[in-house]
Scaffold this active site. Structure first.
Site, PDB file in Angstrom:
ATOM      1  N   ASN A  10       0.813  -1.225   0.000  1.00 35.44           N
ATOM      2  CA  ASN A  10       0.000   0.000   0.000  1.00 35.44           C
ATOM      3  C   ASN A  10       0.848   1.277   0.000  1.00 35.44           C
ATOM      4  O   ASN A  10       0.318   2.376   0.124  1.00 35.44           O
ATOM      5  CB  ASN A  10      -0.972   0.003   1.184  1.00 35.44           C
ATOM      6  CG  ASN A  10      -0.262   0.066   2.527  1.00 35.44           C
ATOM      7  OD1 ASN A  10       0.959   0.160   2.597  1.00 35.44           O
ATOM      8  ND2 ASN A  10      -1.045  -0.007   3.601  1.00 35.44           N
ATOM      9  N   ARG A  11       2.169   1.101  -0.155  1.00 29.07           N
ATOM     10  CA  ARG A  11       3.138   2.208  -0.233  1.00 29.07           C
ATOM     11  C   ARG A  11       3.331   2.955   1.077  1.00 29.07           C
ATOM     12  O   ARG A  11       3.994   3.999   1.109  1.00 29.07           O
ATOM     13  CB  ARG A  11       2.778   3.194  -1.336  1.00 29.07           C
ATOM     14  CG  ARG A  11       3.141   2.801  -2.786  1.00 29.07           C
ATOM     15  CD  ARG A  11       3.545   1.395  -2.958  1.00 29.07           C
ATOM     16  NE  ARG A  11       4.001   1.105  -4.329  1.00 29.07           N
ATOM     17  CZ  ARG A  11       4.092  -0.132  -4.821  1.00 29.07           C
ATOM     18  NH1 ARG A  11       3.775  -1.184  -4.080  1.00 29.07           N
ATOM     19  NH2 ARG A  11       4.531  -0.335  -6.048  1.00 29.07           N
ATOM     20  N   LEU A  12       2.784   2.444   2.175  1.00 30.28           N
ATOM     21  CA  LEU A  12       3.131   2.975   3.497  1.00 30.28           C
ATOM     22  C   LEU A  12       4.333   2.166   3.987  1.00 30.28           C
ATOM     23  O   LEU A  12       4.228   1.289   4.838  1.00 30.28           O
ATOM     24  CB  LEU A  12       1.940   2.854   4.461  1.00 30.28           C
ATOM     25  CG  LEU A  12       0.737   3.738   4.124  1.00 30.28           C
ATOM     26  CD1 LEU A  12      -0.400   3.478   5.114  1.00 30.28           C
ATOM     27  CD2 LEU A  12       1.126   5.220   4.144  1.00 30.28           C
TER      28      LEU A  12
END
Length: 252
Positions: free
Chosen positions: A216-218
Site C-alpha cells: 500500500n506504499r506505506l
C-alpha cells in the site's frame, strides 16, 4: 505506441521481442502486506551493524540475489555536483565500517578526496528491502589494501594494473593490449605488485536507514543515527540503541 524492439539471436534461430512502453506509470508490483510490517520492535538488534549483518545474511541466502554486496556509492564534488555508481562491498565491521576498493585516480576517489561525505545504498529486490548508509570515508591502510589485492583472482590483479579508471582511452583494444603486455611480463607465478594508485576506502557510518516495502506504499523506514551534540532526546519518538546510537521511525 512507443515501444522497444529487440532482436534475439540464438543460432540457428532469431526472434523479435516488442515491449510496449505506452504506460510506464502502470508498472507496479506488490511488496509486503500488513502482516509483514517492520517496526522498531521487529529489529534483530539495536546495533545497526548487527541489524545490517542480519539482513545481509538473509539476502545472501536468496538464490535470485546474485551479488548481495553490490551497492550504489553516491559522492559529490566540493562544488556539490553529484555522481553515483555501483561497486562491491568487500568487508564490514563496527571497527572499520563499510569497505570497498577502487582506483584512487577514479572520479569517485577524486570526489572523496575533495568531499569525504558519501552515501551508500543496497537494494535487495526479492526481499523488498534496502539499506541506505551515510558517513565519511577514510582510506584503508596499505596493509589492508594489499591483503585484499593479493586475495583477488590473478587476472583481476592484472586488470587493476592495466586500467587508469575514468580516463579517456581510444578504444577497447587499448585495454586488451596493455593486459596482454602485463600478463606476459608477470607470467603465471611472478607476484604482482599492488599499484600505488589502488586501494580501499572505509566508510564510517553516521546513519543507517532500513527500508522494507509495503504494497500500500506505506513503507517501513527505521533509522539509526548518531545524536547531535547536546541533543535532547524525545522519548516519545526516539529509542536508545546500543553504543551511542538512537533509533527512530520515519514516515513513508
Amino acid at each position: 505506441m512507443l515501444g522497444i524492439v529487440r532482436t534475439i539471436i540464438h543460432a540457428p534461430y532469431s526472434f523479435v521481442i516488442v515491449r510496449a512502453m505506452s504506460d510506464i506509470s502502470s508498472l507496479r508490483h506488490p511488496y509486503h502486506e500488513k502482516e509483514g510490517h517492520f517496526d522498531v520492535n521487529n529489529l534483530h538488534s539495536r546495533n545497526p551493524f548487527k541489524q545490517f549483518e542480519k539482513w545481509f545474511q538473509e539476502a545472501r541466502d536468496v538464490e535470485q540475489i546474485l551479488e548481495p554486496n553490490a551497492m550504489s556509492v553516491a559522492t559529490a564534488s566540493k562544488s556539490g555536483v553529484p555522481s553515483v555508481r555501483i561497486v562491491l562491498m568487500k568487508a564490514f565491521s563496527e571497527e572499520r565500517g563499510i569497505t570497498f576498493y577502487t582506483n584512487y585516480g577514479s572520479r569517485k576517489a577524486k570526489e572523496l578526496d575533495e568531499n569525504p561525505n558519501c552515501s551508500l545504498m543496497f537494494y535487495w529486490e526479492p526481499l523488498r528491502r534496502s539499506v541506505r548508509i551515510e558517513g565519511r570515508v577514510v582510506k584503508a591502510s596499505k596493509s589492508d589494501s594489499e591483503e585484499y589485492f593479493h586475495s583477488r583472482p590473478r587476472d583481476s590483479q592484472i586488470s587493476a594494473c592495466v586500467s587508469n579508471q575514468s580516463q579517456v582511452i581510444p578504444n577497447r583494444a587499448y585495454l586488451d593490449d596493455k593486459h596482454v603486455k602485463i600478463q606476459k611480463k608477470v607470467g603465471d607465478d611472478k607476484p604482482i605488485q599492488m599499484p600505488d594508485y589502488w586501494g580501499g576506502y572505509d566508510i564510517k557510518a553516521s546513519i543507517f536507514e532500513f527500508w522494507q516495502g509495503q504494497t500500500n506504499r506505506l513503507h517501513d523506514r527505521i533509522v539509526f543515527r548518531r545524536p547531535l551534540a547536546e541533543e535532547k532526546i524525545n522519548a516519545d519518538t526516539t529509542a536508545v540503541g546500543e553504543n551511542g546510537w538512537v533509533i527512530e521511525r520515519l514516515s513513508s
